[in-house]
Enzyme design. Structure first.
Site, mmCIF file in Angstrom:
data_model
loop_
_atom_site.group_PDB
_atom_site.id
_atom_site.type_symbol
_atom_site.label_atom_id
_atom_site.label_comp_id
_atom_site.label_asym_id
_atom_site.label_seq_id
_atom_site.Cartn_x
_atom_site.Cartn_y
_atom_site.Cartn_z
ATOM 1 N N ASN A 146 41.450 30.595 34.482
ATOM 2 C CA ASN A 146 42.227 29.537 35.162
ATOM 3 C C ASN A 146 41.605 28.154 35.039
ATOM 4 O OD1 ASN A 146 40.240 30.426 36.946
ATOM 5 N ND2 ASN A 146 41.408 29.816 38.746
ATOM 6 N N GLY A 222 36.366 35.387 39.271
ATOM 7 C CA GLY A 222 37.553 36.123 38.832
ATOM 8 C C GLY A 222 38.157 36.890 39.981
ATOM 9 N N SER A 223 38.741 38.043 39.663
ATOM 10 C CA SER A 223 39.458 38.799 40.683
ATOM 11 C C SER A 223 38.483 39.556 41.591
ATOM 12 C CB SER A 223 40.409 39.789 40.008
ATOM 13 O OG SER A 223 39.674 40.692 39.219
ATOM 14 N N THR A 224 38.930 39.800 42.807
ATOM 15 C CA THR A 224 38.105 40.532 43.768
ATOM 16 C C THR A 224 37.830 41.948 43.249
ATOM 17 O OG1 THR A 224 38.940 39.195 45.576
ATOM 18 C CG2 THR A 224 38.016 41.330 46.179
ATOM 19 N N VAL A 226 37.570 43.148 40.097
ATOM 20 C CA VAL A 226 36.513 43.190 39.067
ATOM 21 C C VAL A 226 35.183 42.794 39.698
ATOM 22 C CG1 VAL A 226 35.707 42.199 36.880
ATOM 23 C CG2 VAL A 226 38.102 42.829 37.140
ATOM 24 N N GLY A 227 35.201 41.834 40.615
ATOM 25 C CA GLY A 227 33.971 41.420 41.305
ATOM 26 C C GLY A 227 33.326 42.571 42.050
ATOM 27 N N GLU A 244 32.529 34.402 42.873
ATOM 28 C CA GLU A 244 33.606 33.514 43.336
ATOM 29 C C GLU A 244 34.904 34.257 43.065
ATOM 30 O OE1 GLU A 244 33.235 30.945 45.018
ATOM 31 O OE2 GLU A 244 31.227 30.214 44.533
ATOM 32 N N CYS A 278 42.104 29.395 42.701
ATOM 33 C CA CYS A 278 41.635 30.235 43.813
ATOM 34 C C CYS A 278 41.640 29.465 45.131
ATOM 35 C CB CYS A 278 40.263 30.809 43.506
ATOM 36 S SG CYS A 278 39.113 29.601 42.894
ATOM 37 N N GLU A 447 28.061 27.977 44.946
ATOM 38 C CA GLU A 447 27.827 27.240 43.706
ATOM 39 C C GLU A 447 27.790 25.749 44.032
ATOM 40 O OE1 GLU A 447 31.119 29.204 41.282
ATOM 41 O OE2 GLU A 447 29.334 29.431 40.023
HETATM 42 P P1 TAP Z 1 39.478 39.218 35.978
HETATM 43 O O1 TAP Z 1 40.052 40.421 35.329
HETATM 44 O O2 TAP Z 1 38.654 39.381 37.190
HETATM 45 O O3 TAP Z 1 38.664 38.440 34.833
HETATM 46 C C1 TAP Z 1 37.706 37.441 35.076
HETATM 47 C C2 TAP Z 1 36.608 37.531 34.032
HETATM 48 O O4 TAP Z 1 35.929 38.793 34.153
HETATM 49 C C3 TAP Z 1 37.127 37.493 32.596
HETATM 50 O O5 TAP Z 1 36.180 36.839 31.769
HETATM 51 C C4 TAP Z 1 37.211 38.977 32.257
HETATM 52 O O6 TAP Z 1 37.190 39.243 30.884
HETATM 53 C C5 TAP Z 1 35.951 39.486 32.921
HETATM 54 N N1 TAP Z 1 35.958 40.931 33.154
HETATM 55 C C6 TAP Z 1 37.027 41.764 33.222
HETATM 56 N N2 TAP Z 1 36.603 43.029 33.425
HETATM 57 C C7 TAP Z 1 35.261 42.992 33.486
HETATM 58 C C8 TAP Z 1 34.251 43.988 33.690
HETATM 59 N N3 TAP Z 1 34.541 45.282 33.879
HETATM 60 N N4 TAP Z 1 32.956 43.599 33.695
HETATM 61 C C9 TAP Z 1 32.635 42.298 33.531
HETATM 62 N N5 TAP Z 1 33.534 41.320 33.317
HETATM 63 C C10 TAP Z 1 34.835 41.659 33.316
HETATM 64 O O7 TAP Z 1 40.606 38.223 36.358
HETATM 65 P P2 TAP Z 1 41.903 37.874 35.511
HETATM 66 O O8 TAP Z 1 42.481 39.022 34.778
HETATM 67 O O9 TAP Z 1 41.505 36.726 34.724
HETATM 68 O O10 TAP Z 1 42.925 37.538 36.689
HETATM 69 C C11 TAP Z 1 43.444 38.549 37.560
HETATM 70 C C12 TAP Z 1 43.611 37.975 38.950
HETATM 71 O O11 TAP Z 1 42.327 37.545 39.430
HETATM 72 C C13 TAP Z 1 44.453 36.721 39.028
HETATM 73 O O12 TAP Z 1 45.798 36.979 39.062
HETATM 74 C C14 TAP Z 1 43.922 36.095 40.285
HETATM 75 O O13 TAP Z 1 44.495 36.708 41.414
HETATM 76 C C15 TAP Z 1 42.463 36.412 40.234
HETATM 77 N N6 TAP Z 1 41.680 35.308 39.660
HETATM 78 C C16 TAP Z 1 40.898 34.599 40.486
HETATM 79 C C17 TAP Z 1 40.164 33.554 39.985
HETATM 80 C C18 TAP Z 1 39.282 32.781 40.863
HETATM 81 S S1 TAP Z 1 38.806 31.318 40.407
HETATM 82 N N7 TAP Z 1 38.858 33.244 41.982
HETATM 83 C C19 TAP Z 1 40.225 33.224 38.645
HETATM 84 C C20 TAP Z 1 41.014 33.964 37.800
HETATM 85 C C21 TAP Z 1 41.722 35.019 38.327
HETATM 86 P P3 TAP Z 1 38.567 39.421 30.070
HETATM 87 O O14 TAP Z 1 39.200 38.100 30.036
HETATM 88 O O15 TAP Z 1 38.118 39.862 28.738
HETATM 89 O O16 TAP Z 1 39.366 40.430 30.819
#
Ligand code: TAP
Length: 468
Positions: A146, A222-224, A226-227, A244, A278, A447
């Site tokens: 994002n 990223g997402s809660t 995956v976090g 975050e 976010c 951060e």
């Molecule tokens: P995530 O799937 O959480 O991806 C965020 C980052 O983590 C990406 O670089 C992703 O890589 C990586 N990742 C995925 N699986 C992983 C794992 N098992 N181990 C380590 N790293 C991993 O989020 P998304 O798909 O981008 O978005 C899904 C939802 O998350 C959104 O709809 C939103 O609700 C939320 N989101 C929140 C934020 C913030 S700023 N809080 C930002 C983005 C999304 P890949 O790109 O290769 O999958």
């Protein structure tokens, strides 16, 4: 600079195949980026470890000068970086320029740190006690799609300033600006392998950052969901971790403010970056006696928003990031009671019109879930206590706003809302020199700001005897 005259950065990784990149504005594929295998990630981590051992011993003033040179390179290439973000992420050009400038600002801010990150001298009997801030080693930064530039900079700038090396994994769909930033770091004179961008899948690249023992800290946005997995993985090595995560923040509007002005400001707090933020204030709580007036004033502020080509002058909202994400957002909107919507272009771009929803109750998905798109839910509240209770009725706690002219109430509500970043009578959330992070399931650690350096270093205590 336009997409047509851009030189796209590349990557040397590719043992795990490639990812096709699509322009969200047109839906057209425009390039492929190699995906790293686990062995390639391990090799990058080992190169980073060697770079760290040399960087750790570089004089503080030299580190500072190199970080400032990196910032200057980013500023010099801001148009190019912004054009890459418009192409790859569909960000509105003005926002993309701000994002490039934010990277330069964060680098300049933390360039002040190497000469100032001092320890303490603590009075003790029989000697002298001093503390040092020691770097951690290799830091793995995992970035979502994002805000590819700012979120990368919030990780790598303090990490490098504190004496660490960085391996950075951009989101698979938005790697271009991160790759270009790593090139600019080299052009600025930063040592080779100190900041490496490793492209590929989260389950491979990100997971190796979690599992590899030479990575001493993971900085994840990223997402809660995956976090949570990353936190579990880091537990095995007691690995340092900053998270975050998501948000479902409230914009609380009391009846003593200029309702027209509050309604005019509300769309910017949720629809910025097409709601893929976010910190989006995606729940609006309005005091009951001004609820109808607020809804009426909000309508023109939403319907006048221009959704379209992110490179075009006068565009407010660009497309969503992928066709899949657009489909997820449009399903939420289809399942909600919508009061009114703006308009969006048809065609193959991933555009969604901004919408205002009337939640059917506190369990309505539009009220509860992080939709991450241009939709906001509005609900009335009776009094201060109910506003705080409704704002806190979520697992998230990242951001939020409070509109009231009553200073006592503003502070009471700000203290009552369980959230890391609140604005009173404004919607600002992130300044690079103030701390940023979430309560509850919105994150762990902070951060930015003066304290971020401490989360990229360990305190070492040394006692020197004066008796022997
Ligand atoms: P995530 O799937 O959480 O991806 C965020 C980052 O983590 C990406 O670089 C992703 O890589 C990586 N990742 C995925 N699986 C992983 C794992 N098992 N181990 C380590 N790293 C991993 O989020 P998304 O798909 O981008 O978005 C899904 C939802 O998350 C959104 O709809 C939103 O609700 C939320 N989101 C929140 C934020 C913030 S700023 N809080 C930002 C983005 C999304 P890949 O790109 O290769 O999958």
């Amino acid at each position: 600079m336009t997409a047509a005259n851009l030189t796209l950065p590349g990557t040397s990784y590719g043992d795990a195949g490639a990812t096709e990149l699509f322009n969200p504005t047109t839906g057209a594929s425009f390039t492929q980026i190699g995906a790293a295998s686990a062995a390639e990630v391990d090799a990058a981590i080992e190169r980073a470890q060697a770079a760290y051992l040399a960087w750790r011993d570089v004089a503080p003033g030299t580190k500072a000068a190199l970080l400032r040179a990196f910032a200057a390179q980013v500023t010099e290439h801001r148009d190019e970086l912004a054009a890459l973000e418009v192409l790859n992420s569909g960000h509105v050009l003005g926002n993309a320029l701000w994002e490039a400038d934010n990277v330069a600002n964060v680098l300049n801010y933390y360039a002040g740190a190497p000469e100032r990150h001092a320890g303490q001298q603590i009075p003790v009997p029989g000697g002298v006690d001093i503390t040092f801030h020691e770097p951690l080693g290799v830091v793995g930064v995992i970035v979502p799609w994002n805000f590819p530039m700012p979120i990368a900079g919030w990780g790598f700038a303090p990490a490098l300033a504190a004496g660490n090396a960085v391996v950075l994994k951009p989101a698979e769909v938005t790697p271009l600006t991160a790759l270009r930033l790593a090139e600019l770091a080299l052009e600025a004179g930063l040592p080779e392998h100190l900041l490496q961008v490793v492209t590929g899948r989260g389950s491979v690249v990100g997971q190796r950052f979690v599992d590899h023992p030479l990575v001493r800290k993971v900085c994840f946005t990223g997402s809660t969901e995956v976090g949570q997995g990353i936190m579990r993985g880091c537990a095995d090595q007691i690995k340092r971790l900053t998270l975050e995560l998501g948000g479902k923040s409230a914009n609380i509007i009391f009846d003593d403010v200029d309702i027209e002005a509050a309604a005019a400001a509300a769309p910017g707090a949720v629809f910025e970056n097409s709601g893929q933020d976010c910190c989006a204030r995606s729940r609006i709580l309005v005091q009951q006696n001004v609820y109808e007036k607020f809804l009426a004033a909000l309508e023109p502020a939403v319907t006048k928003l221009v959704v379209g080509d992110p490179a075009g002058a006068g565009t407010d909202l660009g497309p969503l990031i992928t066709a899949r994400h657009r489909d997820s957002v449009t399903q939420y909107i289809a399942g909600a009671d919508i009061a009114y919507s703006g308009s969006a272009p048809g065609g193959d771009g991933y555009f969604v019109a901004p919408s205002v929803a009337m939640p059917r109750g506190v369990d309505d998905p539009i009220w509860r879930d992080e939709v991450f798109g241009p939709v906001v839910a509005v609900m009335p509240f009776a009094d201060e206590a109910e506003a705080i209770r409704l704002a806190n009725d979520t697992e998230f706690g990242l951001s939020g706003s409070i509109y009231t002219r009553d200073i006592g109430r503003a502070l009471r509500v700000a203290r009552g809302v369980e959230s890391g970043n609140l604005s009173i009578n404004s919607h600002s959330s992130v300044r690079y020199w103030t701390p940023f992070g979430g309560f509850k399931q919105s994150g762990l650690g902070r951060e930015l700001g003066p304290d971020a350096l401490n989360s990229f270093s360990e305190v070492k205590n040394v006692f020197i005897s004066t008796e022997n």
